[in-house]
Design an enzyme around this catalytic site. Structure first.
Site, short mmCIF file in Angstrom:
data_model
loop_
_atom_site.label_atom_id
_atom_site.label_comp_id
_atom_site.label_asym_id
_atom_site.label_seq_id
_atom_site.Cartn_x
_atom_site.Cartn_y
_atom_site.Cartn_z
N ASN A 51 0.84 -1.19 0.00
CA ASN A 51 0.00 0.00 0.00
C ASN A 51 0.88 1.24 0.00
OD1 ASN A 51 0.62 -0.83 2.68
ND2 ASN A 51 -1.11 0.28 3.54
N GLU A 53 0.40 5.22 0.56
CA GLU A 53 -0.54 6.24 1.01
C GLU A 53 -0.09 7.63 0.55
OE1 GLU A 53 -1.09 5.51 5.23
OE2 GLU A 53 -2.26 3.70 4.76
N CYS A 62 -3.99 0.50 -2.73
CA CYS A 62 -3.84 -0.72 -1.93
C CYS A 62 -2.72 -1.60 -2.49
CB CYS A 62 -5.12 -1.54 -1.95
SG CYS A 62 -6.52 -0.77 -1.17
N GLU A 64 -2.76 -4.78 -3.17
CA GLU A 64 -3.18 -5.72 -4.22
C GLU A 64 -3.16 -5.06 -5.59
OE1 GLU A 64 -4.62 -4.93 -1.37
OE2 GLU A 64 -6.04 -6.46 -0.69
N CYS A 95 -10.15 -5.16 -0.37
CA CYS A 95 -11.22 -4.16 -0.47
C CYS A 95 -11.96 -4.32 -1.80
CB CYS A 95 -10.65 -2.75 -0.32
SG CYS A 95 -10.02 -2.04 -1.85
N CYS A 98 -10.12 -3.40 -5.07
CA CYS A 98 -9.14 -4.41 -5.48
C CYS A 98 -9.83 -5.64 -6.06
CB CYS A 98 -8.25 -4.78 -4.30
SG CYS A 98 -7.16 -3.43 -3.82
N1 THU Z 1 -5.38 -1.55 2.23
C1 THU Z 1 -4.77 -2.38 1.33
O1 THU Z 1 -3.61 -2.17 0.97
N2 THU Z 1 -5.49 -3.42 0.84
C2 THU Z 1 -6.78 -3.71 1.17
O2 THU Z 1 -7.37 -4.61 0.60
C3 THU Z 1 -7.42 -2.97 2.24
C4 THU Z 1 -6.75 -1.69 2.64
C5 THU Z 1 -4.62 -0.42 2.77
C6 THU Z 1 -5.05 0.93 2.26
C7 THU Z 1 -4.60 1.85 3.37
O3 THU Z 1 -3.25 2.21 3.11
C8 THU Z 1 -4.64 0.98 4.62
O4 THU Z 1 -4.76 -0.36 4.17
C9 THU Z 1 -5.80 1.31 5.54
O5 THU Z 1 -7.00 1.26 4.86
#
Ligand code: THU
Length: 141
Positions: A51, A53, A62, A64, A95, A98
């Site tokens: 991920n 940000e 994310c 994935e 999520c 993804c």
């Molecule tokens: N996140 C992912 O990388 N993958 C997911 O399937 C769910 C959420 C990350 C996004 C963000 O940086 C952190 O988790 C909190 O939501």
């Protein structure tokens, strides 16, 4: 001319291990929640993603999608297996965004492994994660 040998298949625990390997690269300074993924493409190549940000939170990508987009950016068109791990959550479910992206590059039967912290990941399929979905077949072209 003979084609190159097919790459050795990677086991689910190995794929999870490759996702875990990338966790330290997560850029999660706002949520402090590191997530990583590893995917295999149709040529047996492995790609990792984390991920990433942003101060403008909604721009976060994310793990994935980062992994899948990395694969596609290097020529992949099909993803044949996916592993997901998270630092603080066992068996993190991907999520919705993804899941939609998985559908674009996977088959309904493509396996998605969720890291349980053990040698036995939970196994799902893309079709289980995203039933009744909007896909290419629904786009009038
Ligand atoms: N996140 C992912 O990388 N993958 C997911 O399937 C769910 C959420 C990350 C996004 C963000 O940086 C952190 O988790 C909190 O939501």
């Amino acid at each position: 001319m003979s084609s190159p040998p097919a790459p050795a298949a990677i086991s689910p625990p190995e794929l999870v291990a490759r996702a875990r390997q990338a966790l330290g690269f997560a850029y999660a300074r706002y949520s402090n929640f590191a997530v990583a993924a590893a995917v295999i493409d149709e040529r047996g190549r492995l790609f990792q993603g984390v991920n990433v940000e942003n101060a403008s939170y909604g721009l976060t990508i994310c793990a994935e999608r980062a992994a899948i987009f990395s694969a596609v950016s290097q020529g992949a068109r099909r993803i044949t297996a996916i592993a997901i791990t998270a630092e603080k959550t066992k068996a993190l479910e991907p999520c919705g965004a993804c899941r939609q992206v998985m559908l674009e590059f996977c088959e309904p039967g493509t396996r998605v492994f969720l890291d349980t912290g053990t040698n036995e990941p939970i196994e799902r399929t893309v079709g289980e994660l995203m039933p009744h979905a909007f896909t290419l077949k629904d786009v009038p072209v």
